[in-house]
Design an enzyme around this catalytic site. Structure first.
Site, PDB file in Angstrom:
ATOM      1  CB  CYS A  42       1.494   7.720 -12.802  1.00  0.00           C
ATOM      2  SG  CYS A  42       0.520   8.530 -11.206  1.00  0.00           S
ATOM      3  CB  CYS A  47      -0.449   5.977  -9.047  1.00  0.00           C
ATOM      4  SG  CYS A  47       1.461   5.922  -9.697  1.00  0.00           S
ATOM      5  CE  LYS A  50      -1.587   2.447  -5.854  1.00  0.00           C
ATOM      6  NZ  LYS A  50      -0.226   2.335  -6.109  1.00  0.00           N
ATOM      7  CE1 TYR A 177       6.458   1.743  -3.182  1.00  0.00           C
ATOM      8  CE2 TYR A 177       8.238   0.614  -4.201  1.00  0.00           C
ATOM      9  CZ  TYR A 177       7.858   1.771  -3.228  1.00  0.00           C
ATOM     10  OH  TYR A 177       8.611   2.639  -2.834  1.00  0.00           O
ATOM     11  CD  GLU A 181       0.552  -0.243  -4.020  1.00  0.00           C
ATOM     12  OE1 GLU A 181       0.483  -0.261  -5.257  1.00  0.00           O
ATOM     13  OE2 GLU A 181       1.084   0.747  -3.356  1.00  0.00           O
ATOM     14  CG  HIS A 437      -5.300  13.262  22.985  1.00  0.00           C
ATOM     15  ND1 HIS A 437      -4.322  11.785  22.613  1.00  0.00           N
ATOM     16  CD2 HIS A 437      -6.060  13.001  23.866  1.00  0.00           C
ATOM     17  CE1 HIS A 437      -5.237  11.291  23.868  1.00  0.00           C
ATOM     18  NE2 HIS A 437      -6.115  11.852  24.229  1.00  0.00           N
ATOM     19  CD  GLU A 442      -2.091  11.334  20.741  1.00  0.00           C
ATOM     20  OE1 GLU A 442      -1.479  12.054  21.716  1.00  0.00           O
ATOM     21  OE2 GLU A 442      -3.100  10.800  20.603  1.00  0.00           O
TER      22      GLU A 442
HETATM   23  P1  NDP Z   1       9.607  -4.120  -7.236  1.00  0.00           P
HETATM   24  O1  NDP Z   1      10.897  -3.787  -7.692  1.00  0.00           O
HETATM   25  O2  NDP Z   1       9.024  -3.176  -6.184  1.00  0.00           O
HETATM   26  O3  NDP Z   1       9.668  -5.737  -6.707  1.00  0.00           O
HETATM   27  C1  NDP Z   1       9.744  -6.708  -7.523  1.00  0.00           C
HETATM   28  C2  NDP Z   1       9.202  -7.933  -6.916  1.00  0.00           C
HETATM   29  O4  NDP Z   1       9.563  -9.278  -7.881  1.00  0.00           O
HETATM   30  C3  NDP Z   1      10.378  -8.455  -5.748  1.00  0.00           C
HETATM   31  O5  NDP Z   1       9.461  -9.005  -4.992  1.00  0.00           O
HETATM   32  C4  NDP Z   1      11.131  -9.422  -6.510  1.00  0.00           C
HETATM   33  O6  NDP Z   1      11.761 -10.281  -5.628  1.00  0.00           O
HETATM   34  C5  NDP Z   1      10.485  -9.973  -7.500  1.00  0.00           C
HETATM   35  N1  NDP Z   1      11.191 -10.858  -8.554  1.00  0.00           N
HETATM   36  C6  NDP Z   1      11.960  -9.980  -9.266  1.00  0.00           C
HETATM   37  N2  NDP Z   1      12.561 -11.076 -10.355  1.00  0.00           N
HETATM   38  C7  NDP Z   1      11.957 -12.108  -9.886  1.00  0.00           C
HETATM   39  C8  NDP Z   1      12.154 -13.503 -10.523  1.00  0.00           C
HETATM   40  N3  NDP Z   1      12.887 -13.582 -11.443  1.00  0.00           N
HETATM   41  N4  NDP Z   1      11.519 -14.536  -9.782  1.00  0.00           N
HETATM   42  C9  NDP Z   1      10.741 -14.063  -8.833  1.00  0.00           C
HETATM   43  N5  NDP Z   1      10.456 -13.019  -8.208  1.00  0.00           N
HETATM   44  C10 NDP Z   1      11.144 -11.859  -8.715  1.00  0.00           C
HETATM   45  O7  NDP Z   1       8.688  -4.167  -8.389  1.00  0.00           O
HETATM   46  P2  NDP Z   1       6.903  -4.022  -8.743  1.00  0.00           P
HETATM   47  O8  NDP Z   1       6.669  -4.522 -10.128  1.00  0.00           O
HETATM   48  O9  NDP Z   1       6.435  -4.355  -7.495  1.00  0.00           O
HETATM   49  O10 NDP Z   1       6.756  -2.458  -8.942  1.00  0.00           O
HETATM   50  C11 NDP Z   1       7.862  -1.842  -9.947  1.00  0.00           C
HETATM   51  C12 NDP Z   1       7.900  -0.338  -9.463  1.00  0.00           C
HETATM   52  O11 NDP Z   1       6.801   0.239  -9.711  1.00  0.00           O
HETATM   53  C13 NDP Z   1       8.601  -0.170  -8.206  1.00  0.00           C
HETATM   54  O12 NDP Z   1       9.905  -0.362  -8.107  1.00  0.00           O
HETATM   55  C14 NDP Z   1       8.169   1.126  -7.733  1.00  0.00           C
HETATM   56  O13 NDP Z   1       9.126   2.019  -8.048  1.00  0.00           O
HETATM   57  C15 NDP Z   1       6.757   1.509  -8.421  1.00  0.00           C
HETATM   58  N6  NDP Z   1       5.665   1.549  -7.766  1.00  0.00           N
HETATM   59  C16 NDP Z   1       5.634   2.175  -6.880  1.00  0.00           C
HETATM   60  C17 NDP Z   1       4.322   2.224  -6.185  1.00  0.00           C
HETATM   61  C18 NDP Z   1       4.023   3.162  -4.980  1.00  0.00           C
HETATM   62  O14 NDP Z   1       4.957   3.993  -4.769  1.00  0.00           O
HETATM   63  N7  NDP Z   1       3.123   2.864  -4.247  1.00  0.00           N
HETATM   64  C19 NDP Z   1       3.232   1.234  -6.574  1.00  0.00           C
HETATM   65  C20 NDP Z   1       3.565   0.405  -7.562  1.00  0.00           C
HETATM   66  C21 NDP Z   1       4.659   0.574  -8.223  1.00  0.00           C
HETATM   67  P3  NDP Z   1      13.106 -10.001  -4.695  1.00  0.00           P
HETATM   68  O15 NDP Z   1      12.614  -8.988  -3.531  1.00  0.00           O
HETATM   69  O16 NDP Z   1      13.520 -11.340  -4.033  1.00  0.00           O
HETATM   70  O17 NDP Z   1      14.170  -9.644  -5.662  1.00  0.00           O
END
Ligand code: NDP
Length: 454
Positions: A42, A47, A50, A177, A181, A437, A442
């Protein structure tokens, strides 16, 4: 007699909280091992840096808006090296603050990797062995990259902050996410962004209407979205081999300076020696724990992303706090997350808490209230942005089950909505609340007619 009462492996959000509370409030003798930098994902490579990049990426729009508001403002170029230098200094400051907090609490920090020898002993890289009454695994997660020819030519999110130069063209794979982002960040900073994802829409699992709204906004900002596509292979290109060619399943060929994979994260359990001790490991690699974060080995506990429960910093902190209370403050506390607010820091932001319309509907009849509109600030500046505010209401109990906001500062707004929803607020409680407002928020208390019922 053990060397320490509590040995924590991993100095991220969950581990640091558990160690500090155990030592400072529980009077425990605590040691913590961290192989990388104290602060964890983080603070060091997630976080915090980022969010600072999110701020940096918002200035071109702010400068353009300033002109519309009558200011003589001109945007120069973005100095990536200068920003990166300041970012590095800020992360150094934060890490020092974390270390100072641990030192004040009396936690002994070992800057090296630790592995398990037996249920009460850890081994440090320098060969020392330390025995502990309780051991906490708080080793977090690491990025997962699917096996694709040329994947070694891509980077993961950890490396974004160390890029030597801002890429002019970037291909981002994934639509969670992190992918969304960074797509917004790099687009804001002026890069040409292509985002490749296998689903029809970004952000699987979030409210469908809000996802579609955000996806439209991102496309409107010039992010080239490639839904329903996967990467077939990545090739090096150019005289020095520094450019990248990305081939997609639909035949598209994308050129880039950087390819970023953001395809999820996996629990960091490999090589710790957990399985040999009888600690349960799920197929995902997650440490299996009960409601008190205890593993199958009674002296070994785990919190945070390594348990793959709710992979968010505030959840890891809660789990670390609950465990320290259970073990050292004689206050057994379960680590539960009944309501999880979160925000995706895209442009505009997407803040969400509670159930999506789809999940709520699966449980029973709902009323759905939706407002989409052009916010005053950007409307005046001549931008086309539209905000979305949405409440999902249980038709029988009238309780608000979900709140989804796509708008500037949605993360800030949804944090407050989460308090009301956590308290069980009904739609009528929202309606009774006087509006502030003129604000965007709101809308949350002025939506009168359901967009949909049933
Ligand atoms: P996520 O789990 O959010 O998303 C993973 C993405 O990768 C999805 O789009 C998924 O597609 C895709 N994916 C997974 N496997 C494959 C594959 N073999 N081929 C192609 N696409 C694939 O993971 P992130 O890496 O974005 O983030 C990790 C974690 O970090 C999050 O779960 C979150 O908890 C945390 N995080 C939170 C943030 C916040 O609160 N603002 C910011 C950044 C991270 P599909 O949907 O089709 O499975």
């Amino acid at each position: 007699m053990f060397d320490v009462d509590f040995f924590v492996i991993g100095g991220g959000s969950g581990g640091v909280r558990a160690a500090r509370i155990a030592a400072a409030e529980g009077g425990a003798r605590v040691a913590l091992a961290e192989a990388s930098r104290v602060g964890g994902t983080c603070v060091i490579r997630g976080c915090v840096p980022k969010k600072l990049m999110v701020f940096a990426s918002g200035y071109p729009e702010a400068i353009a808006d300033a002109r519309a508001y009558g200011w003589e403002a001109a945007s120069g170029g973005f100095d990536w090296a200068a920003f990166r230098g300041r970012l590095g200094a800020e992360l150094d400051r934060l890490e020092a603050a974390y270390r100072a907090t641990l030192a004040r609490a009396g936690v002994e920090v070992h800057d090296q990797r630790a592995t398990l020898v037996d249920s009460h002993t850890v081994s440090l890289e320098d060969g020392r062995r330390i025995s502990a009454r309780h051991i906490l695994i708080a080793t977090g997660g690491r990025p997962f990259v699917p096996e694709v020819p040329g994947a070694e030519l891509a980077i993961i999110s950890d490396a974004v902050f160390d890029l030597p130069a801002l890429p002019g063209r970037i291909v981002i794979v994934g639509s969670g996410y992190i992918a969304c982002e960074f797509a917004s960040i790099f687009a804001g900073l002026g890069a040409r962004v292509a985002q490749v994802f296998r689903a029809p829409h970004i952000l699987r699992g979030f409210d469908a209407e809000a996802r579609a709204h955000l996806q439209g906004a991102m496309a409107g900002q010039g992010i080239a979205l490639h839904p329903g596509a996967e990467v077939v292979r990545i090739e090096a290109d150019g005289a020095d081999g520094a450019a990248r060619i990305v081939h997609l399943t639909d035949g598209t060929r994308l050129e880039a300076d950087v390819v970023l994979y953001a395809t999820g994260r996996r629990p960091n359990t490999a090589g710790l020696g957990l399985e040999a001790l009888g600690v349960g490991i799920a197929p995902s690699g997650a440490v299996e724990v009960d409601g008190y974060s205890q593993t199958a080995v009674p002296s070994i506990f785990a919190v945070g992303d390594v348990t793959d429960r709710v992979n968010l910093t505030p959840a890891a902190i809660r789990e670390g706090q609950a465990l320290a209370q259970t073990l050292f403050l004689a206050r057994p506390t379960r680590a539960e997350h009944p309501l999880v607010p979160s925000a995706v820091f895209t442009r505009p932001e997407f803040g969400t808490v509670g159930l999506s319309e789809e999940d709520a509907r699966a449980r029973g009849p709902v009323e759905v209230f939706v407002a989409t509109f052009r916010p005053m600030r950007s409307l005046f500046a001549g931008r086309e942005d539209r905000a979305l505010f949405k409440l999902v209401v249980d038709a029988a109990s009238r309780r608000v089950l979900g709140c989804h906001i796509v708008a500037p500062e949605a993360g800030e707004m949804v944090q407050l909505a989460a308090v009301a929803i956590g308290m069980g607020a009904t739609k009528e409680d929202f309606d009774r609340t006087l509006a502030v407002h003129p604000t965007m928020a709101e809308e949350l208390v002025t939506m009168k007619t359901p967009a949909r019922r049933g």
